[in-house]
Design an enzyme around this catalytic site. Structure first.
Site, mmCIF file in Angstrom:
data_model
loop_
_atom_site.group_PDB
_atom_site.id
_atom_site.type_symbol
_atom_site.label_atom_id
_atom_site.label_comp_id
_atom_site.label_asym_id
_atom_site.label_seq_id
_atom_site.Cartn_x
_atom_site.Cartn_y
_atom_site.Cartn_z
ATOM 1 N N ASP A 247 0.878 -1.207 0.078
ATOM 2 C CA ASP A 247 -0.066 0.006 -0.085
ATOM 3 C C ASP A 247 0.986 1.198 0.185
ATOM 4 O OD1 ASP A 247 -2.280 1.558 0.077
ATOM 5 O OD2 ASP A 247 -3.145 0.436 1.591
ATOM 6 N N GLU A 452 -16.942 10.406 5.856
ATOM 7 C CA GLU A 452 -16.792 8.634 6.047
ATOM 8 C C GLU A 452 -15.877 8.321 5.068
ATOM 9 O OE1 GLU A 452 -19.850 5.025 6.381
ATOM 10 O OE2 GLU A 452 -19.981 6.074 4.616
#
Length: 705
Positions: A247, A452
């Protein structure tokens, strides 16, 4: 005349050609291939290439593209064939955009064919902000939807990958976002094998080309340098032969935050030697330094370069022609892609409550109000990791289009989340006045990617949620409407479970719309006015805010998801209402099955109502005699089908053999002879789901020999 080099000989295997190409590179040139922004080697005809691209629900961050519903919404369709079509549209548009970029010499970020999607992490906790990127809380559903997406992305050409999909984030990763760079997810062998690994295994078996590691540690090992995950499980046990990427900047976390290494060169060694061949970030700029210090062998560096060049070979980057060369901008956001998008948007919508008010009768409405911060919001249609659509259909716009003869009033009502926003202020007086004038109020609530989502350093919860309630200003909206006499419908746009508090009882109907994509508003309006019957099913449990959830940092599955939760939720996994009714009968299943072998089953489904409709047929398996703790039951098969009013059909499925295994506490898969109960219906076979749907499920007995 010099003989053509092997790496350009299209008669040879991609692996042979990649090995020949890398053998002609200097060590410095090989090392430069291991960064996401790989440098070209002009003398060998190797162009610059940026590996970083995203396609979670459409080609992202690269301009015009079809913006599908967010992944969690697509999971609610339970529709594998449609999911494959979505993946196919995405790879078509990805190839088209790649061809255009190549033509004009644009080799930058988000222009390549290596899409770092799908996200098949398990949405174990409803507070996780990135749960919207996943296919929900169930490993089987996640695996099936993920496999379909991968097949659509990678295509069915016998030689070339249309694009390369990537399963992320391997393997135990689901928050908290604020701690992800330093967090150690401790997980038992049982939970690892039962919950966290199966979807990844399914995608590897399906031929996914890439795997991305996670930021966090897993049982003490950083995921992007984990010997257990990357070597022992992924490579040795599962036989994965694609590429593994970190990542972004996760390898730097090894020494900066996890403190498992002291300097970048040690982090490079740990990641590369365990199979992480690509670094999204800049730590692999120290590869040559690690070699010079004797920490890393030249052979390891060259092997990593071969792996990466093999993937690029599979994509046809060194061949004269591929079947996809004719794709261009004319193939992006087409009528066909919009039709697939609209169909997926329709199938993603979940009707949670209906007291009979839906579908709405247009000819009986004189004046309605559309109220709420998400009513006219494009941001709430998109979700995170999105592209740019040519046209967006907000809920307000679509309702106005659907009601040409009706007066439609609109108020934002409140800010999305700020209780004292000076630009929005207190509009409760306006809301009350509109409601009093109206026959009906459509209240459009929820969240969006600004509050979110992935790690948000400026926010208290870092993109995660503190609780399951709507933001405080929206709760006031709900309470205000509950106190009035005008019926109201909640349409909620969010990427996760929400408790609507007073709205649970006060609203006449509730529609969970997720982040429904560019066509989302139109799909919502069509549902409200009965253009189609809803068929979406919850891919996650909707808990009550007062339900006791385990600590967010606890990765044990105890009291998590429908398989282990012992309380009564707000709305259960697999649940969703329709405008018609379905009856199930004639469940047939193999009476006996051998260990490791799949079982066959079939059930008859009849649309007993007066409206044509899709539905989702669900099969659950319960182990009656297990010697260890097992799930209450587990989803083991499903089918999305269409039935006309009065029509019946027999639905046949195959239940994977591994569904009959138990997982010991140590994580070993064991087949114990004994009895299993197979249930079939339109929901889970629990009493609460049956009370909400009013429909039956039926069961049959299977004996494992």
């Amino acid at each position: 005349m010099e003989e053509k080099p092997k790496y350009l000989d299209e008669r040879l295997s991609f692996e042979e050609r990649a090995e020949d190409l890398v053998s002609r590179m200097t060590l410095e040139e090989c090392a430069a291939q291991l960064l996401h922004g790989a440098k070209g080697v002009k003398r060998l005809g190797v162009k610059d290439y940026n590996w970083w691209n995203e396609a979670l629900h459409g080609v992202a961050r690269a301009g015009m593209a079809t913006v599908f519903p967010q992944a969690i919404g697509m999971a609610a369709s339970f529709d594998e064939p449609l999911m494959r079509k979505v993946g196919d549209v995405i790879s078509t548009e990805g190839r088209a955009k790649y061809n255009v970029s190549q033509r004009y010499g644009d080799y930058g970020i988000y222009k390549g064919l290596t899409f770092w999607s799908p996200n098949v992490n398990i949405f174990r906790d409803p507070r996780w902000g990135r749960g919207q990127e996943t296919y929900g809380e169930d490993p089987y559903l996640t695996g099936r939807m993920g496999v379909s997406f991968v097949k659509g992305i990678q295509g069915d050409d016998t030689r070339y990958l249309k694009a390369a999909a990537c399963a992320k984030h391997f393997a135990v990763h689901s928050g908290p976002e604020k701690l992800r760079h330093e967090f150690d997810a401790r997980v038992s062998g049982q939970d690892m094998e039962e919950t966290y690994l199966p979807a990844f295994h399914a995608l590897v078996d399906a031929g996914v080309e890439g795997v991305m590691g996670a930021y966090n540690r897993v049982n003490g090992e950083p995921a992007c340098g984990s010997k257990t995950l990357l070597k022992e499980i992924l490579t040795e046990r599962w036989g994965f032969r694609g590429y593994v990427t970190s990542d972004c900047w996760a390898v730097a976390d090894f020494h900066q935050h996890h403190k498992v290494t002291s300097v970048p060169e040690e982090s490079v060694k740990l990641a590369l030697e365990n199979g992480c061949v690509l670094n999204c970030g800049c730590t692999y700029e120290r590869v040559l330094s690690a070699v010079e210090q004797g920490l890393l062998s030249e052979e390891t560096v060259r092997h990593a370069a071969v792996v990466l060049m093999t993937t690029r070979m599979k994509l046809g980057m060194f061949d004269a022609h591929t079947p996809f060369d004719g794709l261009g901008m004319q193939d992006v956001d087409t009528d066909y892609s919009r039709s697939i998008n609209e169909r997926m948007a329709r199938e993603s919508l979940v009707l949670l409550k209906n007291n009979g008010i839906l579908p709405l009768a247009e000819d009986k409405l004189r004046c309605i109000s559309v109220i709420g911060p998400n009513a006219d919001s494009v941001t709430a249609l998109e979700g995170n990791y999105h592209g740019t659509a040519n046209q967006y259909h907000t809920v307000l716009e679509a309702i106005c289009t659907s009601l040409p003869e009706c007066r439609v009033l609109y108020s934002k009502g409140c800010h999305l989340y700020a209780p004292d926003d000076p630009d929005c202020g207190d509009r409760m007086g306006e809301v009350k006045a509109m409601a009093e004038l109206s026959d009906l109020v459509i209240l459009v609530t929820g969240l969006d990617e600004t509050i979110e989502g992935e790690e948000m350093p400026g926010q208290e919860m870092g993109g995660d949620k503190r609780d399951l309630l709507l933001p405080e200003p929206q709760r006031r909206l709900v309470d205000t409407l509950c106190q009035g006499n005008t019926p109201f419908i909640i349409v909620n746009l969010s990427g996760s479970a929400v408790d609507f508090a007073g709205g649970n009882e006060g609203a006449s109907a509730i529609v969970q719309a997720w982040y429904p994509g560019a066509m989302g508003g139109k799909a919502i309006a069509d549902l409200l006015f009965g253009e189609f019957s809803p068929s979406g099913r919850l891919p996650v449990t909707f808990y009550k805010n007062e339900n006791t959830l385990p600590d967010f940092c606890d990765y044990s599955m105890k009291e998590r998801t429908y398989k282990y939760f012992t309380g009564e939720p707000l709305f259960p996994f697999g649940y969703g209402l329709s405008y018609t009714r379905f009856a199930y009968s004639g469940l047939k299943a193999d009476e006996k099955v051998e260990a490791g072998q799949e079982a066959r089953a079939s059930v008859t489904v009849e649309n007993t109502g007066s409206m044509d409709s899709d539905t989702v047929v669900q099969f659950y398996l319960r182990d009656v005699e297990a010697s260890v703790h097992t799930p209450k039951y587990r989803l083991c098969a499903f089918r999305h089908i269409s039935l006309k009013a009065g029509e019946r059909a027999e639905v046949s499925v195959e239940i994977p053999g591994e569904m009959f295994a138990i997982i010991t506490e140590a994580g070993e898969r064991v087949y114990e002879p004994g009895e299993f109960i197979l249930c079939a219906g339109g929901s889970q076979p629990d009493a609460y789901s049956l009370s909400l749907t009013g429909e039956n499920t039926i069961s049959a007995r299977i004996v494992l020999e």
